[in-house]
Design an enzyme around this catalytic site. Structure first.
Site, mmCIF file in Angstrom:
data_model
loop_
_atom_site.group_PDB
_atom_site.id
_atom_site.type_symbol
_atom_site.label_atom_id
_atom_site.label_comp_id
_atom_site.label_asym_id
_atom_site.label_seq_id
_atom_site.Cartn_x
_atom_site.Cartn_y
_atom_site.Cartn_z
ATOM 1 N N TYR A 1 5.230 6.992 -5.400
ATOM 2 C CA TYR A 1 5.131 6.169 -4.194
ATOM 3 C C TYR A 1 6.416 5.378 -3.988
ATOM 4 O O TYR A 1 6.968 5.336 -2.882
ATOM 5 C CB TYR A 1 3.934 5.220 -4.323
ATOM 6 C CG TYR A 1 3.814 4.214 -3.205
ATOM 7 C CD1 TYR A 1 3.264 4.575 -1.977
ATOM 8 C CD2 TYR A 1 4.235 2.897 -3.380
ATOM 9 C CE1 TYR A 1 3.149 3.647 -0.952
ATOM 10 C CE2 TYR A 1 4.121 1.965 -2.361
ATOM 11 C CZ TYR A 1 3.572 2.342 -1.145
ATOM 12 O OH TYR A 1 3.465 1.423 -0.135
ATOM 13 N N SER B 1 7.839 -1.074 1.525
ATOM 14 C CA SER B 1 7.033 -1.819 0.561
ATOM 15 C C SER B 1 7.936 -2.685 -0.300
ATOM 16 O O SER B 1 9.129 -2.376 -0.477
ATOM 17 C CB SER B 1 6.259 -0.842 -0.334
ATOM 18 O OG SER B 1 5.677 -1.506 -1.433
#
Length: 247
Positions: free
Chosen positions: A140, A127
């Protein structure tokens, strides 16, 4: 015909990556927790398999059913949006089980066949939060940062056997419904004391200046799989590419 196994193909990036490789005449093993044939048109070179990346038995069954694998795309992942203070450790462990340990388990399962053939490529999808950490996603971000370090180290380790290891770093894509596509509920993870801080952040999520399309990620994964240079990172989407240029 080469074979790619992709995790997390029930929606979003994984689904688009599978369709992209099918369009380019690869043999595609599309995996998901609950197989859905209706997501794809009938394709002779498509194989849909059940796979839970947190279950070693499920991984072994999928690897055996897939046959020789030329490329592994570790795409499956879950997210959570909320204040770290309010996020139970049980939620954090679930995130790491899928996003980090699931990637490691899948990778470990395919290494022997690639090492023996001295050929193959492993692509780990992380990400853009690894390029610029964002608030309300600490767990995350940590799970994806761990994969980045793992991938960089493994690229050196497996390069000795001519097995390539790559990273694809997607930017923010509202269509993937980050918070909704997770078994971890975001309700109650924004305590009242964080409400004023969180409100403008959520508003920015709703109106991002730059966004990443699912096709951007599919193209980045395709480029990573076919790349023969020493390039490790492939930012996907205008926002991720902009962040990569400033880091």
């Amino acid at each position: 015909m080469k074979t790619v196994l992709i995790t997390g193909c029930s929606s979003g990036y994984g689904l688009e990556v599978a369709r992209h490789f099918l369009a380019n005449e690869w043999n595609v093993v599309a995996t998901m927790r609950t197989p859905r044939q209706d997501l794809f048109s009938q394709e002779p070179n498509l194989h849909i398999l059940p796979l839970d990346v947190t279950d070693e038995g499920s991984i072994a069954d999928a690897i055996e059913a897939a046959g020789p694998i030329d490329a592994l795309v570790n795409n499956a992942g879950i997210g959570v949006v909320g204040a770290f203070e309010a996020t139970p450790m049980s939620h954090i462990r679930k995130i790491f089980d899928t996003n980090t340990f699931g990637v490691m388990a899948m990778t470990q399962a395919v290494i022997p066949q690639m090492r023996e053939r001295r050929a193959g490529v492993i692509v780990n999808v992380t990400s853009s939060v690894t390029l610029a950490p964002m608030p309300l996603a600490a767990a995350y971000t940590a799970s994806k940062q761990a994969v980045e370090g793992f991938t960089g180290s493994l690229a050196h380790e497996l390069g000795h056997f001519d097995v390539r290891v790559k990273l694809v770093e997607p930017g923010y894509a509202p269509t993937t419904r980050f918070a909704q596509n997770t078994p971890i509920l975001v309700e109650n993870l924004i305590p009242e004391s964080y409400a004023g801080f969180a409100a403008p952040i959520f508003a920015q999520f709703a109106r991002p200046a730059l966004t990443t399309r699912e096709s951007d990620v599919a193209e980045a994964v395709w480029n990573a799989v076919n790349d023969r240079s020493g390039t490790l990172r492939f930012p996907a989407g205008m926002d991720a590419q902009a962040l990569a240029r400033t880091n």
